[in-house]
Design a protein around this motif. Structure first.
Motif, PDB file in Angstrom:
ATOM      1  N   THR A 168       0.839  -1.218  -0.112  1.00  0.00           N
ATOM      2  CA  THR A 168       0.023   0.017   0.005  1.00  0.00           C
ATOM      3  C   THR A 168       1.001   1.347  -0.093  1.00  0.00           C
ATOM      4  OG1 THR A 168      -1.695  -1.178   1.173  1.00  0.00           O
ATOM      5  CG2 THR A 168      -1.869   1.038   1.174  1.00  0.00           C
ATOM      6  N   ASP A 169       1.972   1.226   0.640  1.00  0.00           N
ATOM      7  CA  ASP A 169       2.957   2.176   0.564  1.00  0.00           C
ATOM      8  C   ASP A 169       3.259   2.906  -0.705  1.00  0.00           C
ATOM      9  OD1 ASP A 169       3.183   2.738   3.543  1.00  0.00           O
ATOM     10  OD2 ASP A 169       4.409   0.767   3.233  1.00  0.00           O
ATOM     11  N   SER A 170       3.304   2.016  -1.753  1.00  0.00           N
ATOM     12  CA  SER A 170       3.612   2.354  -3.253  1.00  0.00           C
ATOM     13  C   SER A 170       2.222   2.970  -3.770  1.00  0.00           C
ATOM     14  CB  SER A 170       3.734   0.985  -3.878  1.00  0.00           C
ATOM     15  OG  SER A 170       5.256   0.707  -3.816  1.00  0.00           O
ATOM     16  N   THR A 171       1.158   2.570  -3.253  1.00  0.00           N
ATOM     17  CA  THR A 171      -0.078   3.223  -3.896  1.00  0.00           C
ATOM     18  C   THR A 171       0.022   4.813  -3.266  1.00  0.00           C
ATOM     19  OG1 THR A 171      -1.172   1.004  -3.840  1.00  0.00           O
ATOM     20  CG2 THR A 171      -2.302   3.200  -4.263  1.00  0.00           C
ATOM     21  N   PHE A 172       0.251   4.963  -1.977  1.00  0.00           N
ATOM     22  CA  PHE A 172       0.332   6.421  -1.610  1.00  0.00           C
ATOM     23  C   PHE A 172       1.283   7.102  -2.560  1.00  0.00           C
ATOM     24  CE2 PHE A 172      -2.202   4.621   1.767  1.00  0.00           C
ATOM     25  CZ  PHE A 172      -2.958   5.932   2.226  1.00  0.00           C
ATOM     26  N   ALA A 173       2.535   6.384  -2.551  1.00  0.00           N
ATOM     27  CA  ALA A 173       3.654   7.245  -3.306  1.00  0.00           C
ATOM     28  C   ALA A 173       3.262   7.386  -4.732  1.00  0.00           C
ATOM     29  CB  ALA A 173       5.062   6.397  -3.136  1.00  0.00           C
ATOM     30  N   TYR A 174       2.754   6.526  -5.366  1.00  0.00           N
ATOM     31  CA  TYR A 174       2.615   6.804  -6.952  1.00  0.00           C
ATOM     32  C   TYR A 174       1.173   7.460  -7.381  1.00  0.00           C
ATOM     33  CZ  TYR A 174       6.687   4.019  -8.143  1.00  0.00           C
ATOM     34  OH  TYR A 174       8.175   3.544  -8.528  1.00  0.00           O
ATOM     35  N   GLN A 175       0.062   6.875  -6.783  1.00  0.00           N
ATOM     36  CA  GLN A 175      -1.122   7.350  -6.971  1.00  0.00           C
ATOM     37  C   GLN A 175      -1.309   8.619  -6.029  1.00  0.00           C
ATOM     38  OE1 GLN A 175      -0.650   3.706  -6.968  1.00  0.00           O
ATOM     39  NE2 GLN A 175      -0.599   4.215  -9.125  1.00  0.00           N
ATOM     40  N   GLY A 176      -0.867   8.606  -4.720  1.00  0.00           N
ATOM     41  CA  GLY A 176      -1.035   9.793  -3.817  1.00  0.00           C
ATOM     42  C   GLY A 176       0.024  10.932  -4.185  1.00  0.00           C
ATOM     43  N   ALA A 205       9.125  11.638  -2.663  1.00  0.00           N
ATOM     44  CA  ALA A 205       8.438  12.616  -1.592  1.00  0.00           C
ATOM     45  C   ALA A 205       7.488  12.086  -1.050  1.00  0.00           C
ATOM     46  CB  ALA A 205       8.295  13.841  -2.208  1.00  0.00           C
ATOM     47  N   GLY A 206       6.258  11.114  -1.774  1.00  0.00           N
ATOM     48  CA  GLY A 206       5.325  10.600  -1.021  1.00  0.00           C
ATOM     49  C   GLY A 206       5.829   9.246  -0.254  1.00  0.00           C
ATOM     50  N   PHE A 207       6.913   8.518  -0.673  1.00  0.00           N
ATOM     51  CA  PHE A 207       7.571   7.556   0.125  1.00  0.00           C
ATOM     52  C   PHE A 207       8.180   7.914   1.565  1.00  0.00           C
ATOM     53  CE2 PHE A 207       7.888   4.589  -3.629  1.00  0.00           C
ATOM     54  CZ  PHE A 207       7.030   3.454  -2.992  1.00  0.00           C
ATOM     55  N   LEU A 208       8.732   9.072   1.303  1.00  0.00           N
ATOM     56  CA  LEU A 208       9.544   9.515   2.651  1.00  0.00           C
ATOM     57  C   LEU A 208       8.269  10.245   3.708  1.00  0.00           C
ATOM     58  CD1 LEU A 208      12.482  11.305   0.816  1.00  0.00           C
ATOM     59  CD2 LEU A 208      12.578   9.087   2.515  1.00  0.00           C
ATOM     60  N   GLN A 209       7.359  10.553   3.107  1.00  0.00           N
ATOM     61  CA  GLN A 209       6.217  11.078   3.792  1.00  0.00           C
ATOM     62  C   GLN A 209       5.337   9.825   4.589  1.00  0.00           C
ATOM     63  OE1 GLN A 209       2.561  12.572   1.911  1.00  0.00           O
ATOM     64  NE2 GLN A 209       2.260  14.160   3.513  1.00  0.00           N
ATOM     65  N   ARG A 210       5.315   8.922   3.884  1.00  0.00           N
ATOM     66  CA  ARG A 210       4.566   7.639   4.550  1.00  0.00           C
ATOM     67  C   ARG A 210       5.741   7.054   5.748  1.00  0.00           C
ATOM     68  NH1 ARG A 210      -0.151   5.568   4.579  1.00  0.00           N
ATOM     69  NH2 ARG A 210       0.330   3.764   4.223  1.00  0.00           N
ATOM     70  N   ALA A 211       7.060   7.134   5.506  1.00  0.00           N
ATOM     71  CA  ALA A 211       7.786   6.613   6.429  1.00  0.00           C
ATOM     72  C   ALA A 211       7.880   7.631   7.749  1.00  0.00           C
ATOM     73  CB  ALA A 211       9.461   6.784   5.976  1.00  0.00           C
ATOM     74  N   ALA A 212       7.632   9.089   7.490  1.00  0.00           N
ATOM     75  CA  ALA A 212       7.805   9.993   8.393  1.00  0.00           C
ATOM     76  C   ALA A 212       6.477   9.677   9.447  1.00  0.00           C
ATOM     77  CB  ALA A 212       7.592  11.191   8.156  1.00  0.00           C
ATOM     78  N   LEU A 213       5.131   9.192   8.634  1.00  0.00           N
ATOM     79  CA  LEU A 213       3.929   8.998   9.341  1.00  0.00           C
ATOM     80  C   LEU A 213       3.992   7.508  10.148  1.00  0.00           C
ATOM     81  CD1 LEU A 213       1.544   9.983   6.617  1.00  0.00           C
ATOM     82  CD2 LEU A 213       2.066  10.994   8.884  1.00  0.00           C
TER      83      LEU A 213
END
Length: 208
Positions: free
Chosen positions: A97-105, A168-176
Motif C-alpha cells: 500500500t505504501d507504493s499506492t500512496f507514493a505513486y497514486q497519491g 517524496a510520497g514514500f518519505l512522507q509515509r515513512a515519517a508517518l
C-alpha cells in the motif's frame, strides 16, 4: 502456531528492490524460515491480470488506476497473504500500500483521504511488520532503471517530476509510520545496504 512476519519492500524505480528481495530470500532460507514471495499489483490470478492492465493497458484514468490497485490488493490479501501469515509463513511482498500512496497519491496527486479510506476498507487493521524503503536520489534510480533491459511500462514512462513526487510520497509515509519503516540508503554500496537489511531481519527473529 505463531503467525508469520509480513515484510514489504518499497522504493521508486532503480533502487535495487529485486536484488535485495533475493538477498532477503537467501537470508530466510539459510535459517530454514518458511516464506513466500509475492508482489503487487499481482500475487493472484486476478491480480496478475489486473497488473497487466495497469502496466501495459494503454490509457487509464487516475481514479480507475487507484481502484484497480486496491481491487488487486483485496484479492491478494484474502487469497494469499492472510492465509500464509495465519499458517506461520513469512510473506515477502514486492510493493504494497505504501507504493499506492507514493505513486497514486504522490505521483498522480490524488486525494490522500480517498487512499486512507480504501486502505481502511481493504486492509482493516493489517499492516506489514517491517517495510524496507530503499531510497536514492531520483536521478540515480532512473539511470539504473534505464540501463536495464526489459519491457517498459506506463509508470516507467512518467516524467522526472512525477518520480520526485513519488520519492517524496514514500518519505512522507515513512515519517508517518516510523515504527515499521526502515529507510535504507540505496545509493550506498550493495554490501552496506544488505548489512543494514540483515540487522533489521535479526531484530525480527532474534532467537534464530
Amino acid at each position: 502456531m505463531q503467525t508469520g512476519k509480513f515484510i514489504t519492500i518499497e522504493g521508486a524505480e532503480g533502487v535495487g528492490k529485486s536484488t535485495n528481495i533475493q538477498h532477503i530470500q537467501n537470508w530466510l532460507s539459510a535459517r530454514h524460515i518458511p516464506f513466500i514471495l509475492t508482489r503487487e499489483p499481482g500475487g493472484t490470478e486476478l491480480g496478475e491480470q489486473l497488473r497487466e492492465l495497469l502496466l501495459h493497458g494503454g490509457q487509464i484514468a487516475d481514479k480507475t488506476e487507484l481502484l484497480l490497485m486496491f481491487a488487486a490488493r483485496a484479492q491478494h490479501l484474502e487469497e494469499k497473504i492472510k492465509p500464509a501469515l495465519a499458517a506461520g509463513t513469512w510473506v515477502i511482498c514486492d510493493r504494497f500500500t505504501d507504493s499506492t500512496f507514493a505513486y497514486q497519491g504522490g505521483g498522480r496527486q490524488l486525494n490522500l483521504q480517498w487512499l486512507n479510506a480504501l486502505e481502511n476498507l481493504v486492509q482493516e487493521t493489517l499492516q506489514p511488520d517491517i517495510t524496507f524503503l530503499l531510497d536514492a536520489p531520483v536521478e540515480v534510480g532512473m539511470a539504473r532503471a534505464k540501463s536495464r533491459n526489459g519491457r517498459s511500462d506506463r509508470i516507467e514512462a512518467e516524467s522526472m517530476a512525477f518520480f520526485e513526487r513519488v520519492r517524496a510520497g514514500f518519505l512522507q509515509r515513512a515519517a508517518l509510520h516510523p515504527a515499521r519503516f526502515r529507510i535504507i540508503n540505496a545509493a550506498e554500496p550493495l554490501p552496506l545496504v544488505q548489512a543494514e537489511i540483515d540487522n533489521v531481519l535479526v531484530g525480527l527473529c532474534p532467537t534464530v
